[in-house]
Design an enzyme around this catalytic site. Structure first.
Site, PDB file in Angstrom:
ATOM      1  N   TRP A  21       1.323 -76.286  43.792  1.00 28.13           N
ATOM      2  CA  TRP A  21       2.220 -75.254  44.349  1.00 28.13           C
ATOM      3  C   TRP A  21       3.601 -75.813  44.662  1.00 28.13           C
ATOM      4  CZ3 TRP A  21       3.635 -75.595  49.680  1.00 28.13           C
ATOM      5  CH2 TRP A  21       2.870 -76.481  50.444  1.00 28.13           C
ATOM      6  N   GLU A  62     -10.921 -75.188  57.195  1.00 31.59           N
ATOM      7  CA  GLU A  62     -10.372 -75.814  55.986  1.00 31.59           C
ATOM      8  C   GLU A  62     -10.452 -77.333  56.080  1.00 31.59           C
ATOM      9  OE1 GLU A  62      -6.397 -74.295  55.303  1.00 31.59           O
ATOM     10  OE2 GLU A  62      -5.875 -75.968  53.992  1.00 31.59           O
ATOM     11  N   THR A  80       8.682 -78.240  55.439  1.00 30.92           N
ATOM     12  CA  THR A  80       7.790 -78.261  54.276  1.00 30.92           C
ATOM     13  C   THR A  80       8.486 -78.939  53.096  1.00 30.92           C
ATOM     14  OG1 THR A  80       6.831 -76.180  55.036  1.00 30.92           O
ATOM     15  CG2 THR A  80       6.387 -76.801  52.760  1.00 30.92           C
ATOM     16  N   GLU A 138      -4.231 -83.500  50.294  1.00 35.56           N
ATOM     17  CA  GLU A 138      -2.939 -82.982  49.843  1.00 35.56           C
ATOM     18  C   GLU A 138      -2.094 -84.125  49.299  1.00 35.56           C
ATOM     19  OE1 GLU A 138      -1.403 -79.118  51.993  1.00 35.56           O
ATOM     20  OE2 GLU A 138      -1.900 -80.668  53.456  1.00 35.56           O
TER      21      GLU A 138
END
Ligand SMILES: *[C@@H]1O[C@H](CO)[C@@H](O)[C@H](O)[C@H]1NC(C)=O
Ligand SMILES: *[C@@H]1O[C@H](CO)[C@@H](O)[C@H](O)[C@H]1NC(C)=O
Ligand SMILES: *[C@@H]1O[C@H](CO)[C@@H](O)[C@H](O)[C@H]1NC(C)=O
Ligand SMILES: *[C@@H]1O[C@H](CO)[C@@H](O)[C@H](O)[C@H]1NC(C)=O
Ligand SMILES: *[C@@H]1O[C@H](CO)[C@@H](O)[C@H](O)[C@H]1NC(C)=O
Ligand SMILES: *[C@@H]1O[C@H](CO)[C@@H](O)[C@H](O)[C@H]1NC(C)=O
Ligand SMILES: *[C@@H]1O[C@H](CO)[C@@H](O)[C@H](O)[C@H]1NC(C)=O
Length: 369
Positions: free
Chosen positions: A258, A164, A269, A168
């Site tokens: 998201w 990946e 997170t 972000e």
């Protein structure tokens, strides 16, 4: 007739949890009856064998359909004619569609400059994926990020074995974007330090061009044409010298919005994304969703060795001696057959092939009709 259907329904429901429980991972591969390991770790047929199908956890590494070969192209998201809005309807024909919507809803931007990926309290946001894969090359994303605490915008490449490369955008800091890369599902956290790049103007109210220049020997991340980070393949050699922890497998291009700031997320997170989402935010209340705006994606494929006019895609042939998946070009079809397309959706959104279920009945000796 009604009664038969009712009976069939009852039987399906009694047997579905069994199939439902069939998960797959590195030590537990899928059985021949449900040969494909989906990107979420469940065995099945049909759409399970398409984008994201994990070759090394499937019945055979060739159980997954090949990854459709790269095609250089630009998508302007004012035109959605080449976007399949219902991803489960996609049959693997990457000539018919360039993008599929995996989850969520696209809304044309009110100002006519692309499309909004939306996030609602009732869903998990929106994710779209390219139908084709890229195996080195460059990708330009022109977008405006989201600007609300706890809401994350991502523009990434993702391979079926979880290599990946990331951009972000945590909503709390719209003057910075984070870069990262993963090798077979493992992030290089040490390299993440200092990997936040400055953006010349607020990313949520100005379109900027974010580029991956992903080559066999290096990755450059660029903002508006300026390199903001470089990773050399030679710098990723593991401490024991046995393998390069470098993304090297064909990848889909994915964009998403998201919810990171929700109670089911890990505290780390939530903190990273700027805290919990405020669902009473006036922007949310007046629009009914949070969003980012995607204007265009420009894909430029690196030339692929061994590719011929009949090449359809890439397929996996197991691992090499360093544990690195082996990828080859192939002429095999990327499409599902008509019978594989007849899938039965169930409540939690997982799809199981009717054919697979009928074969289970056959195996268990139950006669239908
Ligand atoms: C793989 O799945 C099996 C069966 O669900 C489970 O017992 C095992 O712990 C899993 N292994 C890994 C490495 O996750
Ligand atoms: C997507 O397509 C599947 C399969 O045809 C269908 O069952 C489902 O209802 C569709 N979903 C939406 C949101 O239209
Ligand atoms: C794939 O889609 C293209 C464009 O819609 C169509 O021309 C072609 O016949 C399709 N291929 C197959 C095998 O269905
Ligand atoms: C992360 O990358 C750095 C170089 O950028 C390398 O020295 C280090 O070994 C990598 N760590 C892991 C866990 O791969
Ligand atoms: C797409 O990217 C390629 C390679 O970087 C470049 O040559 C081309 O001009 C770009 N196309 C557009 C429309 O920006
Ligand atoms: C491939 O190599 C990885 C890393 O060494 C290992 O975890 C995995 O089990 C291997 N898979 C297969 C199918 O050999
Ligand atoms: C694909 O087809 C071409 C042309 O027929 C052939 O030369 C090549 O060997 C085939 N490649 C594979 C991987 O089957």
């Amino acid at each position: 007739m009604m009664q038969n259907l009712y009976l069939l329904g009852g039987l399906l429901f009694s047997i579905l949890p069994l199939i439902n429980a069939q998960t797959c991972n590195s030590t537990s591969l899928c059985p021949s009856i449900a040969p494909c390991c989906s990107e979420y770790g469940y065995c099945g047929t049909g759409s399970y064998c398409l984008g994201g199908c994990e070759p090394l956890y499937s019945f055979k590494s060739t159980s997954c359909r090949p990854n459709p070969i790269c095609q250089s192209q630009e998508t302007n998201f004012n035109d959605l004619s080449r976007v399949q809005s219902n991803g489960t309807k996609f049959d693997g024909n990457a000539t018919a569609y360039d993008w599929v919507v995996n989850t969520g809803v696209l809304v044309p931007s009110p100002s006519g400059d692309g499309v909004r990926l939306t996030l609602r309290e009732s869903d998990q946001g929106t994710k779209i994926s390219s139908t084709r894969y890229i195996h080195y090359g460059s990708i330009d994303f022109v977008l405006e990020s989201s600007k609300w605490n706890g809401v994350v915008t991502a523009a990434i490449t993702m391979s079926d074995v979880k290599d990946e490369i990331d951009w972000e955008f945590p909503g709390a800091t719209t003057d910075k974007v984070q870069t990262n890369y993963w090798f077979l599902g493992v992030a290089n956290y040490s390299a993440t330090e200092g990997a936040a790049a400055d953006i010349s103007s607020d990313a949520s109210s100005n379109f900027h061009t974010y580029t991956f220049d992903w080559q066999e020997d290096y990755i450059n991340w660029l903002i508006d044409g300026q390199v903001v980070r470089t990773v050399l393949k030679t710098d990723t050699l593991s401490d024991d010298g046995s393998q390069f922890k470098y993304p090297s497998t064909p990848s889909r291009i994915q964009l998403s919005i998201w919810p990171a700031g929700i109670s089911s997320s890990a505290q780390g997170t939530i903190d990273w994304a700027g805290g919990m989402i405020d669902w009473s935010d006036p922007d949310y209340v007046s629009n009914g969703y949070f969003w980012n705006t995607l204007q265009s994606v420009n894909i430029s494929c690196a030339s692929e060795q061994g590719q011929s006019i009949t090449t359809t895609g890439w397929s996996y042939q197991g691992n090499d001696t360093q544990g690195i998946p082996i990828v080859d070009v192939t002429n095999a079809s990327t499409l599902l057959s008509a019978s594989e397309l007849k899938a039965v959706p169930i409540k939690n959104g997982q799809i199981f092939s009717l054919v697979g279920i009928l074969s289970l009945f056959a195996l268990s000796g139950i006669t239908l009709l």
